[in-house]
Structure formats: C-alpha cells, structure tokens
Design a protein around this motif. Structure first.
Motif, mmCIF file in Angstrom:
data_model
loop_
_atom_site.group_PDB
_atom_site.id
_atom_site.type_symbol
_atom_site.label_atom_id
_atom_site.label_comp_id
_atom_site.label_asym_id
_atom_site.label_seq_id
_atom_site.Cartn_x
_atom_site.Cartn_y
_atom_site.Cartn_z
ATOM 1 N N GLN A 21 -4.698 104.068 -24.825
ATOM 2 C CA GLN A 21 -4.331 105.369 -25.390
ATOM 3 C C GLN A 21 -3.909 106.339 -24.286
ATOM 4 O OE1 GLN A 21 -7.801 106.540 -27.588
ATOM 5 N NE2 GLN A 21 -7.528 104.978 -29.176
ATOM 6 N N LEU A 22 -4.632 106.335 -23.166
ATOM 7 C CA LEU A 22 -4.279 107.210 -22.058
ATOM 8 C C LEU A 22 -2.926 106.823 -21.448
ATOM 9 C CD1 LEU A 22 -7.755 107.485 -20.270
ATOM 10 C CD2 LEU A 22 -6.641 109.211 -21.695
ATOM 11 N N ALA A 23 -2.686 105.519 -21.308
ATOM 12 C CA ALA A 23 -1.428 105.053 -20.737
ATOM 13 C C ALA A 23 -0.255 105.389 -21.659
ATOM 14 C CB ALA A 23 -1.490 103.545 -20.483
ATOM 15 N N THR A 24 -0.445 105.210 -22.959
ATOM 16 C CA THR A 24 0.615 105.532 -23.916
ATOM 17 C C THR A 24 0.938 107.020 -23.891
ATOM 18 O OG1 THR A 24 -0.124 103.710 -25.335
ATOM 19 C CG2 THR A 24 1.313 105.365 -26.324
ATOM 20 N N ARG A 25 -0.098 107.842 -23.822
ATOM 21 C CA ARG A 25 0.108 109.285 -23.766
ATOM 22 C C ARG A 25 0.888 109.667 -22.506
ATOM 23 N NH1 ARG A 25 -5.326 112.260 -23.552
ATOM 24 N NH2 ARG A 25 -5.612 110.917 -25.395
ATOM 25 N N ARG A 26 0.552 109.040 -21.375
ATOM 26 C CA ARG A 26 1.243 109.351 -20.127
ATOM 27 C C ARG A 26 2.700 108.903 -20.174
ATOM 28 N NH1 ARG A 26 2.077 112.955 -16.472
ATOM 29 N NH2 ARG A 26 2.559 112.131 -14.390
ATOM 30 N N LEU A 27 2.958 107.737 -20.769
ATOM 31 C CA LEU A 27 4.334 107.246 -20.884
ATOM 32 C C LEU A 27 5.187 108.185 -21.729
ATOM 33 C CD1 LEU A 27 3.796 103.397 -21.320
ATOM 34 C CD2 LEU A 27 4.783 104.580 -19.354
ATOM 35 N N ARG A 28 4.607 108.716 -22.783
ATOM 36 C CA ARG A 28 5.357 109.652 -23.620
ATOM 37 C C ARG A 28 5.668 110.945 -22.868
ATOM 38 N NH1 ARG A 28 1.878 108.764 -29.237
ATOM 39 N NH2 ARG A 28 2.877 106.780 -29.819
ATOM 40 N N GLU A 29 4.770 111.339 -21.967
ATOM 41 C CA GLU A 29 5.036 112.529 -21.167
ATOM 42 C C GLU A 29 6.164 112.289 -20.162
ATOM 43 O OE1 GLU A 29 1.349 113.467 -19.329
ATOM 44 O OE2 GLU A 29 0.360 114.129 -21.182
ATOM 45 N N LEU A 30 6.256 111.060 -19.651
ATOM 46 C CA LEU A 30 7.277 110.735 -18.654
ATOM 47 C C LEU A 30 8.599 110.301 -19.281
ATOM 48 C CD1 LEU A 30 5.089 108.672 -16.143
ATOM 49 C CD2 LEU A 30 5.819 111.047 -15.909
ATOM 50 N N ALA A 31 8.606 110.040 -20.568
ATOM 51 C CA ALA A 31 9.810 109.529 -21.230
ATOM 52 C C ALA A 31 10.950 110.545 -21.163
ATOM 53 C CB ALA A 31 9.504 109.187 -22.690
ATOM 54 N N VAL A 32 12.163 110.036 -21.012
ATOM 55 C CA VAL A 32 13.367 110.872 -20.976
ATOM 56 C C VAL A 32 14.096 110.690 -22.296
ATOM 57 C CG1 VAL A 32 15.552 111.329 -19.812
ATOM 58 C CG2 VAL A 32 13.546 110.643 -18.479
ATOM 59 N N SER A 33 14.211 111.738 -23.058
ATOM 60 C CA SER A 33 14.854 111.665 -24.366
ATOM 61 C C SER A 33 16.367 111.781 -24.218
ATOM 62 C CB SER A 33 14.329 112.790 -25.266
ATOM 63 O OG SER A 33 15.018 112.785 -26.510
ATOM 64 N N ILE A 34 17.090 111.002 -25.024
ATOM 65 C CA ILE A 34 18.556 111.079 -25.015
ATOM 66 C C ILE A 34 19.061 111.912 -26.185
ATOM 67 C CG2 ILE A 34 18.782 108.860 -23.843
ATOM 68 C CD1 ILE A 34 19.459 107.599 -26.527
ATOM 69 N N ALA A 35 18.145 112.445 -26.965
ATOM 70 C CA ALA A 35 18.546 113.296 -28.085
ATOM 71 C C ALA A 35 19.127 114.604 -27.555
ATOM 72 C CB ALA A 35 17.348 113.578 -28.987
ATOM 73 N N GLY A 36 20.236 115.020 -28.124
ATOM 74 C CA GLY A 36 20.868 116.275 -27.727
ATOM 75 C C GLY A 36 21.807 116.147 -26.549
ATOM 76 N N LYS A 37 21.881 114.974 -25.912
ATOM 77 C CA LYS A 37 22.788 114.796 -24.773
ATOM 78 C C LYS A 37 24.166 114.396 -25.277
ATOM 79 C CE LYS A 37 19.163 113.370 -21.525
ATOM 80 N NZ LYS A 37 19.267 114.557 -20.670
ATOM 81 N N ASP A 38 25.181 114.748 -24.519
ATOM 82 C CA ASP A 38 26.535 114.377 -24.927
ATOM 83 C C ASP A 38 26.763 112.891 -24.674
ATOM 84 O OD1 ASP A 38 27.089 114.041 -22.191
ATOM 85 O OD2 ASP A 38 27.668 116.144 -22.004
ATOM 86 N N GLU A 39 27.886 112.380 -25.135
ATOM 87 C CA GLU A 39 28.154 110.947 -25.075
ATOM 88 C C GLU A 39 28.214 110.437 -23.630
ATOM 89 O OE1 GLU A 39 28.276 108.763 -27.480
ATOM 90 O OE2 GLU A 39 27.862 110.291 -28.993
ATOM 91 N N ALA A 40 28.782 111.239 -22.724
ATOM 92 C CA ALA A 40 28.897 110.791 -21.329
ATOM 93 C C ALA A 40 27.524 110.655 -20.676
ATOM 94 C CB ALA A 40 29.756 111.781 -20.544
ATOM 95 N N GLU A 41 26.641 111.620 -20.929
ATOM 96 C CA GLU A 41 25.296 111.552 -20.347
ATOM 97 C C GLU A 41 24.503 110.398 -20.944
ATOM 98 O OE1 GLU A 41 24.237 116.140 -19.105
ATOM 99 O OE2 GLU A 41 23.854 115.503 -21.157
ATOM 100 N N ARG A 42 24.627 110.187 -22.246
ATOM 101 C CA ARG A 42 23.916 109.079 -22.892
ATOM 102 C C ARG A 42 24.395 107.748 -22.343
ATOM 103 N NH1 ARG A 42 24.138 109.352 -29.225
ATOM 104 N NH2 ARG A 42 22.971 107.429 -28.855
ATOM 105 N N ARG A 43 25.710 107.600 -22.195
ATOM 106 C CA ARG A 43 26.252 106.341 -21.688
ATOM 107 C C ARG A 43 25.791 106.100 -20.250
ATOM 108 N NH1 ARG A 43 30.708 104.316 -18.983
ATOM 109 N NH2 ARG A 43 31.471 102.303 -19.772
ATOM 110 N N ASP A 44 25.782 107.140 -19.428
ATOM 111 C CA ASP A 44 25.347 106.997 -18.042
ATOM 112 C C ASP A 44 23.882 106.583 -17.964
ATOM 113 O OD1 ASP A 44 25.826 107.386 -15.120
ATOM 114 O OD2 ASP A 44 24.284 108.925 -15.396
ATOM 115 N N LEU A 45 23.040 107.170 -18.811
ATOM 116 C CA LEU A 45 21.618 106.826 -18.817
ATOM 117 C C LEU A 45 21.398 105.395 -19.295
ATOM 118 C CD1 LEU A 45 18.733 107.801 -18.349
ATOM 119 C CD2 LEU A 45 18.708 108.674 -20.692
#
Length: 232
Positions: free
Chosen positions: A151-175
């Motif tokens: 549970q602690l590891a999952t919580r930490r991973l969610r904090e470090l996760a990088v969301s691609i929501a709201g990014k334009d197509e070029a940024e999403r493709r690069d990621l």
C-alpha cells in the motif's frame, strides 16, 4: 519437497455400546516423500524458490547475459535472456518454486514485459522473509507487513506518476517514445531504440484509442536486410 498425499481415508466404526466412533485419518505417502512440516518446510520452500531466482538473476538489465537451455528429450536448444521464456523451458518440479513460473506467466500475459523483474522482486521478498521465519515470526504477521508495504509503495508510485492528461499531441508522443525506448534497453534491439521507439509509438497511435489491443498490431518478419530496413 512438500508432502505429496497419495490418498486420504476416514471411516466410521461402531463402539461396544453401539455409538459411532471416528477412525483416525490414514494418509498414504509415496516412498521417499519428505514429510517435514512447520518452519523447516517453510525454509525449504523459500530455498527452492531462491534457487530459481538465481538462475534468471544474471539476465536482468542492459548488461544481462543470455542463457542456453538444452532440452535433451526434444533435442532443442534455446538462447534467450527473456525471463518468461527461460521459466517456461525449466522443468521445475518443486510446487513452491512453480509459483514463480506462474508469476512470470501472469506478468507476461498482462503486461508483456518485466517478467525477470517480478521474479527477482518475489525472490528478494522471500529472502528477506526467510530470516524472520527462522526467528519464529508467524507467517501471517509477515504477510500483513508485506500488504502494508504494498500500500505504501503504491501510494508513492501514484505520487511520482506523470500524467499525460491535458498535454498536447506532441508532448504525449514524446513521452510515449521515451517509455518505449526504456522498455527496449534490455532487448536485442536496444542499440536501435532511437529508430524503433518512434515506430512503435506511431503504430499504437494509429489504432483506436478506445480499443488498444495488442492483437491489432501485427509484425511481418522478412529474411535479409538490416533492422533499419524495417518500416511501418
């Protein structure tokens, strides 16, 4: 090896006063079966699993080495550094060690990558738990600690996760290209990740966003040429 029960029988017999009496359970074991129980059996199971982990340990990472697996019955030889492939080829008999094969197969079917990593993680968790088992800590307490750590590891991973929501197509493709290159580091095509990374992302982006299935993307192998002759 864990006890192997060939057959178990229980019956009812009548006592002198006509009251039913339960017969003791009879367990028939195969000749040579180890009937150890308790802590000794837990440690034995962990040692069997760790032996499998040590086999695939050296295949992990960009500098991982290939393994040569020879099947004398079929006369086949396989060279691979893929954890799932190696685990499938091993003729594992120990029931506890077989669970590592199930872990690798589940990871391969659900994600398609990281098979060696999950086997090594499971092995290291067992290695750390072994000393507590030998010290007399109850397995349920160890499992409770593992669940808390998960549970602690999952919580930490969610904090470090990088969301691609709201990014334009070029940024999403690069990621996505960066993610694809990372997954290729330990593969045979790792040296050509700059070439295959964009190709993989473009192949995925051409499919329907609401129906991303691996079966929608096919690979046709052609003999001859170089890897850079590949095209989408």
């Amino acid at each position: 090896r864990a006890p192997c029960r060939a057959r178990a029988m229980a019956g009812v017999m009548m006592g002198p006063n006509g009251q039913p009496m339960m017969m003791p359970q009879i367990v028939l074991l195969k000749e040579g079966t180890d009937s150890s129980q308790g802590t000794a059996q837990l440690v034995s199971n962990i040692n069997a699993a760790l032996a499998i982990v040590d086999i695939v340990r050296t295949t992990l990472g960009p500098r991982g080495m290939d393994k040569l697996v020879v099947d004398k019955n079929k006369g086949q030889s396989t060279i691979s550094n893929d954890g799932a492939t190696i685990m499938k080829l091993l003729d594992i008999v120990h029931p506890a060690a077989k669970t590592l094969v199930d872990i690798a197969r589940s990871q391969d079917s659900e994600v398609g990558d990281g098979t060696t990593t999950v086997v090594l993680l499971a092995g290291e968790m067992l290695r750390e738990a072994k000393q507590y088992v030998e010290d007399g800590v109850h397995p349920q307490l160890i499992m409770r600690a593992f669940r808390t750590a998960q549970q602690l590891a999952t919580r930490r991973l969610r904090e470090l996760a990088v969301s691609i929501a709201g990014k334009d197509e070029a940024e999403r493709r690069d990621l996505l290209i960066k993610c694809a290159k990372t997954s290729m580091n330990s593969k045979l095509i790792g040296g050509e990740k700059d070439f295959f990374g964009p190709m993989v992302v473009d192949a995925v982006l051409t499919t329907e966003k609401d129906d991303l299935r691996e079966s929608l993307i096919g690979i046709k192998k052609v003999t001859g040429g170089t890897m850079r002759d590949s095209f989408l």
